[in-house]
Enzyme design. Structure first.
Site, short mmCIF file in Angstrom:
data_model
loop_
_atom_site.label_atom_id
_atom_site.label_comp_id
_atom_site.label_asym_id
_atom_site.label_seq_id
_atom_site.Cartn_x
_atom_site.Cartn_y
_atom_site.Cartn_z
CB SER A 1 6.49 -13.78 0.30
OG SER A 1 7.58 -14.33 -0.82
CE1 TYR B 1 10.30 -9.58 0.62
CE2 TYR B 1 10.23 -11.67 0.04
CZ TYR B 1 9.67 -10.33 -0.08
OH TYR B 1 8.63 -10.26 -0.89
N1 LIG Z 1 6.45 -8.89 -7.07
C1 LIG Z 1 6.91 -10.21 -6.34
O1 LIG Z 1 6.99 -11.21 -7.29
C2 LIG Z 1 6.32 -10.63 -5.27
C3 LIG Z 1 6.50 -11.74 -4.49
C4 LIG Z 1 6.26 -12.17 -3.23
C5 LIG Z 1 5.75 -11.05 -2.16
N2 LIG Z 1 5.80 -9.79 -2.84
C6 LIG Z 1 5.29 -8.73 -2.16
O2 LIG Z 1 4.34 -8.02 -2.73
C7 LIG Z 1 4.28 -6.58 -2.07
C8 LIG Z 1 4.31 -5.73 -3.15
O3 LIG Z 1 5.40 -5.67 -3.93
P1 LIG Z 1 5.30 -5.36 -5.65
O4 LIG Z 1 6.13 -6.57 -6.22
O5 LIG Z 1 4.26 -5.03 -5.96
O6 LIG Z 1 6.59 -4.28 -5.49
P2 LIG Z 1 6.51 -2.65 -5.79
O7 LIG Z 1 6.03 -2.41 -7.23
O8 LIG Z 1 8.08 -2.20 -5.40
O9 LIG Z 1 5.72 -2.17 -4.67
C9 LIG Z 1 5.87 -1.82 -3.32
C10 LIG Z 1 5.16 -0.72 -2.97
O10 LIG Z 1 5.38 -0.61 -1.39
C11 LIG Z 1 5.34 0.84 -1.12
N3 LIG Z 1 6.32 1.07 -0.11
C12 LIG Z 1 7.72 0.69 -0.02
N4 LIG Z 1 8.14 0.76 1.41
C13 LIG Z 1 7.05 1.75 1.80
C14 LIG Z 1 7.06 2.23 3.13
N5 LIG Z 1 8.20 2.24 4.14
N6 LIG Z 1 5.69 3.17 3.41
C15 LIG Z 1 5.08 2.89 2.46
N7 LIG Z 1 4.98 2.38 1.27
C16 LIG Z 1 5.77 1.72 1.08
C17 LIG Z 1 6.39 1.36 -2.58
O11 LIG Z 1 5.87 2.73 -2.67
P3 LIG Z 1 7.06 4.05 -2.27
O12 LIG Z 1 8.37 3.50 -2.52
O13 LIG Z 1 6.31 5.20 -3.08
O14 LIG Z 1 6.83 4.01 -0.77
C18 LIG Z 1 5.67 0.63 -3.65
O15 LIG Z 1 4.66 1.09 -4.29
C19 LIG Z 1 5.55 -6.34 -1.17
O16 LIG Z 1 5.13 -6.70 0.07
C20 LIG Z 1 6.43 -7.65 -1.57
O17 LIG Z 1 7.22 -8.12 -0.70
C21 LIG Z 1 5.91 -9.47 -4.37
#
Ligand SMILES: NC(=O)c1ccc[n+]([C@@H]2O[C@H](COP(=O)([O-])OP(=O)(O)OC[C@H]3O[C@@H](n4cnc5c(N)ncnc54)[C@H](OP(=O)(O)O)[C@@H]3O)[C@@H](O)[C@H]2O)c1
Length: 255
Positions: free
Chosen positions: A140, A153
């Site tokens: 991130s 985080y």
């Molecule tokens: N969106 C942003 O702006 C942003 C910015 C910086 C970094 N990120 C990073 O990008 C990654 C994806 O995030 P996103 O934005 O796409 O959010 P998201 O849609 O909430 O995706 C996160 C995914 O991780 C899965 N997950 C969460 N906890 C889990 C666990 N314990 N075991 C297995 N799967 C798990 C969730 O599915 P389930 O709940 O079904 O398990 C969900 O599909 C994350 O690591 C986040 O920190 C995102």
């Protein structure tokens, strides 16, 4: 650009993971999808199989080391190897440090950091044996500097970056590449309740940027470009400025 025929992605049911799965699915890859909500993974499976991809589904928790080892072993058997692993699953909370809250922070570190080591390491021996492969983790922008309200985080993501940096150097003579992606803000379920986002990207745009960085073997890729410039300022700015410009967000709990 390298082509990835066998791709394993965690957090594949929604957001960035689902976007990447759609991208490699359209290219006809053999996919391994991990997440806790099986129904979401099955939806991705139907979409990708409709486009000609083969799909394995592993419903479970990335913090569960045995489950992740078993899933990796099954995928290697089913696909006959792996070309790309994306340790993307993650959760975000604005932790309550002033209250001394500790359990949610422990869980966050387990999912965001141990979840990444659980995802990548089981694939290392097979990749070394085949002499190639890419190990990618979702870090991130917050990995670049500790920020108020994102203490745990940011620490988890800084750990992810340190892990992939070390891994890449350890594996430099094996043909295996390790890298981290550093998104700023992308419109996904994770960010939907965050009112303070700058340079927000839509998912399709973010997927194109990520797939391009993975394909060319970037080491650490911060995006969009505005956030890549901003990171240099944030890394060097005095704490008094950081405190004023990045006020602690309202505490949130994990889902
Ligand atoms: N969106 C942003 O702006 C942003 C910015 C910086 C970094 N990120 C990073 O990008 C990654 C994806 O995030 P996103 O934005 O796409 O959010 P998201 O849609 O909430 O995706 C996160 C995914 O991780 C899965 N997950 C969460 N906890 C889990 C666990 N314990 N075991 C297995 N799967 C798990 C969730 O599915 P389930 O709940 O079904 O398990 C969900 O599909 C994350 O690591 C986040 O920190 C995102």
């Amino acid at each position: 650009m390298v082509s990835f025929r066998r791709v394993f992605v965690t957090g594949a049911g929604s957001g960035l993971g689902a976007g990447l799965v759609g991208h490699y699915g359209r290219e006809g890859a053999h996919l391994g999808l991990v997440g806790r909500r099986e129904a979401l993974l099955r939806e991705r499976q139907v979409e990708c199989e409709g486009r000609g991809a083969r799909v394995e589904v592993y419903a479970g928790d990335v913090a569960d080391t045995d489950f992740m080892q078993q899933s990796a072993a099954h995928f290697l058997g089913a696909a006959g190897g792996v070309d790309l692993v994306v340790a993307n699953a993650g959760i975000a909370i604005a932790n309550r440090v002033r209250e001394g809250e500790v359990h949610e922070v422990a869980r966050l570190i387990n999912v965001n950091l141990v979840g990444v080591t659980n995802t990548l390491l089981p694939f290392v021996p097979g990749m070394i044996e085949q002499g190639r492969g890419t190990l990618c983790a979702m870090s991130s922008f917050t990995a670049h500097r500790g920020l108020p309200g994102r203490t745990a985080y940011g620490a988890s993501k800084a750990g992810v970056t340190a892990f992939t940096d070390g891994l890449r150097m350890e594996l430099h003579d094996t043909g295996v590449h390790a890298m981290a992606l550093h998104p700023g803000f992308v419109d996904t379920p994770l960010t939907r309740d965050n009112p303070e986002m700058i340079f927000l990207l839509d998912l399709d745009h973010a997927v194109r940027i990520m797939a391009s960085a993975i394909g060319r073997g970037a080491r650490n890729h911060t995006f969009p470009w505005q956030m890549n410039l901003l990171k240099e300022v944030v890394k060097r700015a005095p704490e008094s400025i950081i405190r004023r410009l990045a006020p602690a967000p309202r505490p949130t709990s994990m889902k």
